[in-house]
Structure formats: structure tokens, C-alpha cells
Design a protein around this motif. Sequence first.
Motif, short mmCIF file in Angstrom:
data_model
loop_
_atom_site.label_atom_id
_atom_site.label_comp_id
_atom_site.label_asym_id
_atom_site.label_seq_id
_atom_site.Cartn_x
_atom_site.Cartn_y
_atom_site.Cartn_z
N ARG A 574 0.83 -1.21 0.00
CA ARG A 574 0.00 0.00 0.00
C ARG A 574 0.86 1.26 0.00
NH1 ARG A 574 -3.09 -3.49 3.17
NH2 ARG A 574 -2.24 -2.76 5.16
N ARG A 575 1.90 1.27 0.81
CA ARG A 575 2.78 2.46 0.82
C ARG A 575 3.48 2.64 -0.53
NH1 ARG A 575 3.88 4.73 5.90
NH2 ARG A 575 3.54 3.35 7.70
N ALA A 576 3.96 1.53 -1.08
CA ALA A 576 4.67 1.61 -2.36
C ALA A 576 3.74 2.10 -3.47
CB ALA A 576 5.26 0.25 -2.72
N GLN A 577 2.52 1.56 -3.51
CA GLN A 577 1.57 2.00 -4.53
C GLN A 577 1.21 3.46 -4.34
OE1 GLN A 577 0.40 0.00 -7.21
NE2 GLN A 577 0.01 2.12 -7.81
N ALA A 578 1.11 3.90 -3.09
CA ALA A 578 0.82 5.31 -2.82
C ALA A 578 1.95 6.19 -3.32
CB ALA A 578 0.59 5.53 -1.33
N ALA A 579 3.20 5.75 -3.12
CA ALA A 579 4.35 6.53 -3.61
C ALA A 579 4.33 6.65 -5.12
CB ALA A 579 5.66 5.88 -3.14
N VAL A 580 4.08 5.54 -5.80
CA VAL A 580 4.05 5.56 -7.27
C VAL A 580 2.90 6.44 -7.76
CG1 VAL A 580 3.67 4.15 -9.33
CG2 VAL A 580 5.14 3.31 -7.48
N SER A 581 1.73 6.30 -7.15
CA SER A 581 0.56 7.08 -7.59
C SER A 581 0.76 8.56 -7.36
CB SER A 581 -0.69 6.60 -6.83
OG SER A 581 -0.95 5.25 -7.10
N GLU A 582 1.32 8.92 -6.20
CA GLU A 582 1.52 10.35 -5.92
C GLU A 582 2.53 10.96 -6.88
OE1 GLU A 582 2.24 13.26 -2.09
OE2 GLU A 582 1.18 11.37 -1.94
N ALA A 583 3.57 10.20 -7.21
CA ALA A 583 4.55 10.70 -8.19
C ALA A 583 3.90 10.91 -9.55
CB ALA A 583 5.72 9.73 -8.30
N GLN A 584 3.02 10.00 -9.95
CA GLN A 584 2.35 10.13 -11.24
C GLN A 584 1.40 11.32 -11.25
OE1 GLN A 584 0.67 6.20 -11.49
NE2 GLN A 584 2.38 5.38 -12.69
N ARG A 585 0.65 11.50 -10.15
CA ARG A 585 -0.28 12.63 -10.08
C ARG A 585 0.46 13.96 -10.14
NH1 ARG A 585 -2.86 9.46 -6.15
NH2 ARG A 585 -1.84 10.64 -4.48
N ALA A 586 1.63 14.01 -9.51
CA ALA A 586 2.39 15.25 -9.48
C ALA A 586 3.15 15.49 -10.77
CB ALA A 586 3.37 15.24 -8.30
N GLY A 587 3.20 14.49 -11.64
CA GLY A 587 3.93 14.65 -12.90
C GLY A 587 5.43 14.65 -12.73
N LEU A 588 5.92 14.00 -11.67
CA LEU A 588 7.36 13.95 -11.45
C LEU A 588 8.01 13.07 -12.52
CD1 LEU A 588 7.59 13.61 -7.57
CD2 LEU A 588 7.84 15.65 -8.94
N PRO A 589 9.19 13.46 -13.00
CA PRO A 589 9.84 12.71 -14.08
C PRO A 589 10.59 11.48 -13.59
CG PRO A 589 11.18 14.60 -13.48
CD PRO A 589 9.94 14.68 -12.62
N GLY A 590 9.93 10.59 -12.88
CA GLY A 590 10.57 9.36 -12.43
C GLY A 590 11.53 9.56 -11.29
N PRO A 591 11.06 10.04 -10.12
CA PRO A 591 11.96 10.25 -8.99
C PRO A 591 12.39 8.94 -8.37
CG PRO A 591 9.72 10.57 -8.30
CD PRO A 591 9.67 10.32 -9.78
N PRO A 592 13.45 8.95 -7.57
CA PRO A 592 13.91 7.70 -6.96
C PRO A 592 12.88 7.06 -6.06
CG PRO A 592 15.02 9.61 -5.99
CD PRO A 592 14.30 10.09 -7.22
N GLY A 593 12.06 7.86 -5.38
CA GLY A 593 11.04 7.29 -4.52
C GLY A 593 10.05 6.45 -5.29
N ALA A 594 9.65 6.94 -6.50
CA ALA A 594 8.74 6.16 -7.32
C ALA A 594 9.42 4.88 -7.78
CB ALA A 594 8.27 6.98 -8.51
N GLY A 595 10.73 4.96 -8.11
CA GLY A 595 11.48 3.77 -8.49
C GLY A 595 11.57 2.79 -7.36
N LEU A 596 11.85 3.26 -6.14
CA LEU A 596 11.92 2.39 -4.97
C LEU A 596 10.55 1.78 -4.69
CD1 LEU A 596 13.59 1.21 -2.71
CD2 LEU A 596 13.19 3.29 -1.37
N GLY A 597 9.49 2.57 -4.88
CA GLY A 597 8.15 2.03 -4.70
C GLY A 597 7.89 0.86 -5.63
N ARG A 598 8.30 0.98 -6.90
CA ARG A 598 8.11 -0.11 -7.86
C ARG A 598 8.96 -1.32 -7.48
NH1 ARG A 598 7.31 4.45 -11.10
NH2 ARG A 598 5.51 4.29 -12.51
N LEU A 599 10.16 -1.08 -6.95
CA LEU A 599 11.01 -2.19 -6.53
C LEU A 599 10.37 -2.96 -5.38
CD1 LEU A 599 14.51 -0.45 -6.68
CD2 LEU A 599 13.63 -2.19 -8.24
N VAL A 600 9.78 -2.23 -4.44
CA VAL A 600 9.08 -2.90 -3.33
C VAL A 600 7.89 -3.68 -3.87
CG1 VAL A 600 7.76 -2.54 -1.22
CG2 VAL A 600 9.86 -1.25 -1.60
N LEU A 601 7.15 -3.09 -4.79
CA LEU A 601 6.02 -3.81 -5.39
C LEU A 601 6.49 -5.07 -6.09
CD1 LEU A 601 3.95 -0.84 -6.87
CD2 LEU A 601 3.35 -2.25 -4.89
N ALA A 602 7.66 -5.00 -6.75
CA ALA A 602 8.20 -6.18 -7.43
C ALA A 602 8.58 -7.25 -6.41
CB ALA A 602 9.42 -5.79 -8.26
#
Length: 893
Positions: A574-602
Motif C-alpha cells: 500500500r505504501r509503495a503504490q501510494a508513492a508511485v501514484s503520488e509521483a504520477q499525479r504530481a507529474g514527477l519525471p521518475g523520482p527515486p522514490g517512485a522507483g523504490l516504490g516499484r522495486l518494493v512492489l516487485a
Amino acid sequence: MGSSDGTERSPAAAGTDPLGGPYLRTRFALPSRPATFLRRQRLVVHLNQALRTPLTVINGAAGSGKTLLTADWAAGLRLPVAWLTVEAGDHPPGVFWAYVFESLRVYGARAGGTPAPADSSGVGHRLLASLAAELNALDRPVVLVLDEYDRMTNPEVAEQLEFVLHHAGPGLHLVLVTRTEPLLPLHRYRASGDLTEIRGSELSFTPKEADALLRLHGLQLAEHAASALVDRTRGWAAGLRLCALAARDSTDPEQYLKEFEADHSTVADFLLSEVLKGRTQEEQDLLLRISVLDRFCPDLADALTLRADAGLLLAGLHRENAFIERLGHSWYRLHPLFREILRAHLRERMPGVEPELHLRAARWLRRSGFLPETLAHGAAGGDFDLAAGALVDDLSIGQLFTGLRSDALAQLFAGMGPEAGSPASNLVRAAGALARRDLDHGLGRLRRAQEQLSGTEDSPGLVAARLSCTLLEALAARLTGCPPRAEQAAARAEELRQDLPGQLLDEHPELTALLLTHVGSARLWEGRYDTARAALTQVVGAPRGPATVLPRVESMGHLALLDYLNGWLGPAERRAQAAVSEAQRAGLPGPPGAGLGRLVLAAVAVDRQELGRARALLEETDRLPAREHDPVPTAGRALAVSRLLLDDGGTHAHAAAEAAEPAVSTEASSPWAESYAALAHSAASLADGRPEEAVRLLQGVSGNQPVCAVEAAAIQVAAGRPRAATELLGTVRAEGRTGPAVSVGAALVRARAAQESGEADIARKLVARALLDARRERLRRPFLQAGDWIEPLLATPPLHELAEGWLLRGRPGAHGEPMRPAPSPALLVPVELSGRERDVLRRLARMMSTEEIAADLYVSVNTVKTHLKSAYRKLAVNRRSDAVRRARDLGLL
């Protein structure tokens, strides 16, 4: 005047005017509309409504289309319409009124009665009163259009016109087409509701209208190209027409309009002749100098002109629609095309003055607190020490890392040369290098800035610079894996904060958020989970804002990894998905937090044996910007990749062991990163049939890493060392903080030991407990790696019921046995979704709310909720994210 059949009648002027010459027939003629004229119905409708008010003012800049609009509207009226184009020679009242009388006569608006003025000297009250009375007595009102009324600057004529309009009553509708504010008491007409106004903003072409106009010129552009042209011209009618005419002769009209240079075009000729020429020398000088600015106020304009009269000049130019737009609060801006042309003429007339104008603007803007514009003009003027000093003094160095402006700032400072040598410039260089993960250059510049600051007397600017140093120190400590240095930077920052105004600190929450994120990441690397969580939770719990989006997303990703390392798959997901979703909503160009969120999801997907999903997530992280020298995300990726390779089959065991080693050098080791690497190497050795080597590799794994400890215990019991496994489980520090991944793994290790000791009842109870804990999290990996010993237990009715519906078919062999490829994830019971349920889930996957889905599908919210409940039941989930993921895994989306 428009006739009943829609045709126009030409006037038939006769006699002589008060100056002794013939009446000029062209002044009474409605301007003809070109074949490419576009009737804009919204404006025609507004003008039709204007007939309800006695006065209409159509006020716009040169070339805004106001005359052709009015002529087209007037031609279609069934009322008598008199048209008069005003000229500069009409200033004498007698001349003006003679032409008005003649216009009314030739269009049949009056049959005779009051004679026109015979000379230009003056017009008496009696003559005007007679005209007003005559108009008031008409059966049908007359529409009098005075085009180019801005040429009439005689206040006496304005007073007379107001008198006639007032006393003519419903017999007269007056329409003024003008570039400037007419000399009439418009405020009184507005207050009484007797005025209709159409101004420049309404005259501007919309993108849809511009597209239609271009088509009339034989051009058909893509929607984005037409929209870009409207933005550049601000919908200015003449600009659009001139651009269209020029582009029509080009082989690639779309590319021409994208690249055309306004200063070398017919647009430039039009603006120079209609706007710039004829202005006073002071007005021309002002316009040329302010062309370097995106926006300006009188004080800023004075700073560029070194004069003190910009306020009066700007107000006058705005009143005259000289392509100066008012933004409010005394701020203005130039029309984009006009600005381009003026800047080109500035370079021709005053070569070399442009950089100095930028620097004057930068100094004024810095004193006034306008940081973004200060930076832009400082860089444009070539003074990067000024720009960097403004950035650091404002505590805004964190903006180089926050994602929303970091790229723009990096590009702005890319032109900084070696001549910029201030401490602030070196801090900006250090920040840029560290943002790129260039540690050598970043640390070198940071040390240079610290040396420069060490011998400087205290001042607010110095404190801000030193606080900026602590931020960069904390980032460097995080990237080099040195937690003590990060703690020192945080402590120093807390001391420095006491010497800065609270308001300044409040304006830059990103500074504290970034600092805490770096400290939290360093603590996580060191394995200090509790203190890491405390720092990261502060960032996530702080008030949200654009400046703190990136550190918030990063902190959420780190907290997700913490949950995973403690064995909590659900919270981690849930935390990882929230990080990825918030980065997408904000239009961030692939920040490390979103990358780490995807790694945790993986990693979570691997533990659930959703291997296809895990591969897709890891591929997504490959497309994100590289984050070399950031230990935590690098180790997180190594963890997820190695476990995926290990579960893909025995042929990947050695690749999994190699992938488990994070490719980053750090000053301090990470216990959890080393433990997961040891597990991968040990599992590979066990798969190779080398149990002694596998056990030896586990020596560094302790109970301080609960998840790693239970997995190490599973390897030991598979290697024939049940006692060592039990002893290792006894060292696990649970204390209520560990999740199902720990309890399930420990239960299965004890169950295998009990089964091999002949204690089947105990083994069944332990497996049952493990199934209950794992089912909530869909934790499949420990069961699929358990080996053949568990299959007879799972076949018993009580355990079979607990496993049915979520545990995968076909399991790889136990540790030490050849691993069989696992099949694709599938539920034991086939799932079929209705078409409507799939429609709802597809929109759910796009992060749409229930209300948005209902609106998109044209159904009620309750209907959407019904479909969702049905889909949840069929997929055996109770959350949105789980439903989307499960549907994707099953190929239903």
C-alpha cells in the motif's frame, strides 16, 4: 444599412462638408469583408444583445478584428444603420457633426429636419437638441456606428455626443469602435446597466475559431500546432491572418508556423507601423527596454530606463491598446509577438545593452523578492554569482532536487562558467553534481564552498549558505552510505535554523523534508529501522505542498521498504503504490522514490509468486532515470532481482547470487543488504548440491534481520541441520513488529523439523497456522519453496480447505533439489467478469474515483459500487488495488 433581403446598400453622399470639400463617400461605406473572413457567432450574439443598451463600446488593439466584426454584424441588421469612419480632421465640432448628419441622411436614418452644421467653428445647443428630439421621435431606432473613434480626442465633441445619446432615448443605439477608452463617462453607463462592452480578450480567437480561420486560408494544421499558434499570437486576429497568408506559401506550413521569426515578417511590419511608429521617443525607449521582461511594473520599468515616469507612460500605452496587457496590481506584459519584434529592434538600435538591462532587472527583482525572475535575468545577464547568491540566500537550493523545477534550474545554471567563483556558485555546482550522482565533483565543490565560508563573518546570508551546506552534506552522506555524517549534518542544521527568520524557513519546507529524507535513508541503510521510520514519517506526515512532493514520495518508498524488511507485505504494497501514484499525479519525471516504490512492489509480487507482474515492475524501473550511488534503491533492486531469478528456476541460481550484490561502494555496510545477498548465495549453493557451503554462507545472518533469519533457518533445515535452524529462530527479535513473512516462515521451518521428527500432528498445526497467516497476505513463496514434505499435509481436508482458492498449483522443489519452473499464477477456481465489471476495473486502474467512473459510464454511483462488490467477490479481494492487480495477473484486463 442591411436591407430586408440581407444585401447591403451603398450610401449616396451629396453636397459639401463644412470645410468646403465634398463629403468623402468611403467614410460612410461599411468595410468589405474578405473571402477569408470568419463570422464568429458568439460575438454576433453578444452584439445582438447590445441592442438592449443605448451604448456599445468595442475596444481592442490594432488588428483585433473589431471593425470587420462590427461591419458584418451591421450588414445583417434590419434596423437603419449609419456608418461613419472617424478621421483626425474631425476634431472641430462642426466637421464631426456634419459628417454624422450626412451619415444618418445617406443611410436613410433621417429624412430631413434639422439642418447639418454649415461651418466647422462650433455647434450650438439648439442644433444638438433638435437632432436628439428628431431621433427620439423615430418609429424604429437608428444604429450609429462610429469606427476608429480613438481618433476623436476633442472633449467638447465627447460631451456633445453624450448629450445627444442621452436625449435621443430609445431612438439611438450608439456603437463606438475604438482602440482606446472613449472620452465618455463609461462608469455611469456601467452602473446603470446601459453599456455593452466587447474588449480585447473577447475579440481574441479561440483555438477552435483559429482552426476554422486557417482552413479558410487553405491550411489544415494538427490540433497542437493550431493551439500553439493561438498561444503565440494570443488569438490576435491580424497576427493569425498574416501568419496564415505567409504559411500558405510554405512547403511545410506547420513547421513554418512553429519556427517563423516574427521580427522578419509582415507581422513585424504591421506592428511597427500601427503601434511603434508615431510614439514619442520616451514611449519607444520604454517599449524597447521592457521587451527583455516577461512582465513588469512601473518601478521595474523605471529601473531599466533610469527614469521616473514609467507609470504614466505605461498607463497611457495600455489605454491606447498598444499591445500592453494589464495583469493586475500594477503589473503588465507585452503581447508575445510584439515583444519578439521589440527585442530584435532593441539589438539593432542599442547593441550590447541587453545584458545590462537583464542585470538591472535582476537586481531590482532580487531586492523585491521575486526569486524565479531574478535567477532568469541574472543568468541572461551573465552574472551567475548574482543568480546563485539569490538562490542560496533565499534558502531555495533544495529546489535543485525537488523535481518540479530542478530540470529548469539545472538548465539555467548550465551556462555558468569558471568566472563565477562565489561560495554560492560553488554550492550550486555541488548541488548539481550531487543531483547527477557525480560524487567526486559534488564533494569537491562542496569542500571548496565550505572553505570559502569558514572565514566569513556571520550574517543572514552566511547562515543560509551554511544551512545549504548541511543539506548537501546529508545527501553526500546518504549517497556514500555514511550514517554518522548524515547525523552530524542534521544536528548542525538544527543549530543553524535558530539563527534564521521563522518566516523564511516556513517558506521552504522542502529543505527540512529533504534533510530528513536523507537522514532517514542513511539510517535505513545502517539497519536502524525505528529511527529511520521516525525521520521518514515526519516527512510523510508534514503538510503537503508542491515543494515537498519529491521528498514525500521518496520517504513513502523508503517506508514501504521498511515494511517489507519487517515482513509486512500488505502495508509495504500500500505504501509503495501510494508513492508511485503520488509521483504520477504530481507529474514527477521518475523520482527515486517512485522507483523504490516499484522495486518494493516487485519484491512483494515475488513473495506472492506473481512473477510476471514482478518482471513488468522491474522493467518499469529500468526506464526510470538511473540512480547510481544511492545505496538503498540499489540494494532494493538487487534484492528484488535476485529473488525473482532464484524463483525462475535452478538455471538462474548463479545469476541470482550475482544480482544480489549491490553495485555500489559505501563507507558503512548494511546488515540487511548483506543478509539478503548471503541468502541468495546460500540458496544458489544449496541448489548446486553443496549444503555445507550453503550453511557457511549464512554465518552473517542474525536474528536482528527477522525475515532473513527465518529464510536462513529454512535453508539450514533443508541442509539437514534442524537444530541450528531452531536455534536461529530463537534469536529472532519479533516483539510484535514483524509481519506474516516472519511468522509464516518460522512456522514452516518448525513444521518441517516436526514432520521429519515424526511429530505429524504438530507439523499439521504449524502448517495450518502458517496458512492462516499467509492467506491474508497471499504469501505463497515460503510454501512453494518448502519442498515435497509439505504436499501430503496440504492434501489433508482441513489444510486443503485453508489452501484452496489462493495457493498456486505446481511448486518448485525444496532447497537442495532441482527447481521446477512455476506455472503462471492462477486461481484454483476460474474467474469470469461481466463486461460492465471489466469496464469498471479498467477505469479503476486509471485511478478514477467512483464518482468519475459513474460519470464516464453514464450510470449511477450505486451501480458502480454494485459492480465493484461483485468483482471483489469473484476475485477474492477487498481493496481496489488488489482487484486491479489480481485482474491483470489473470489476464482479465
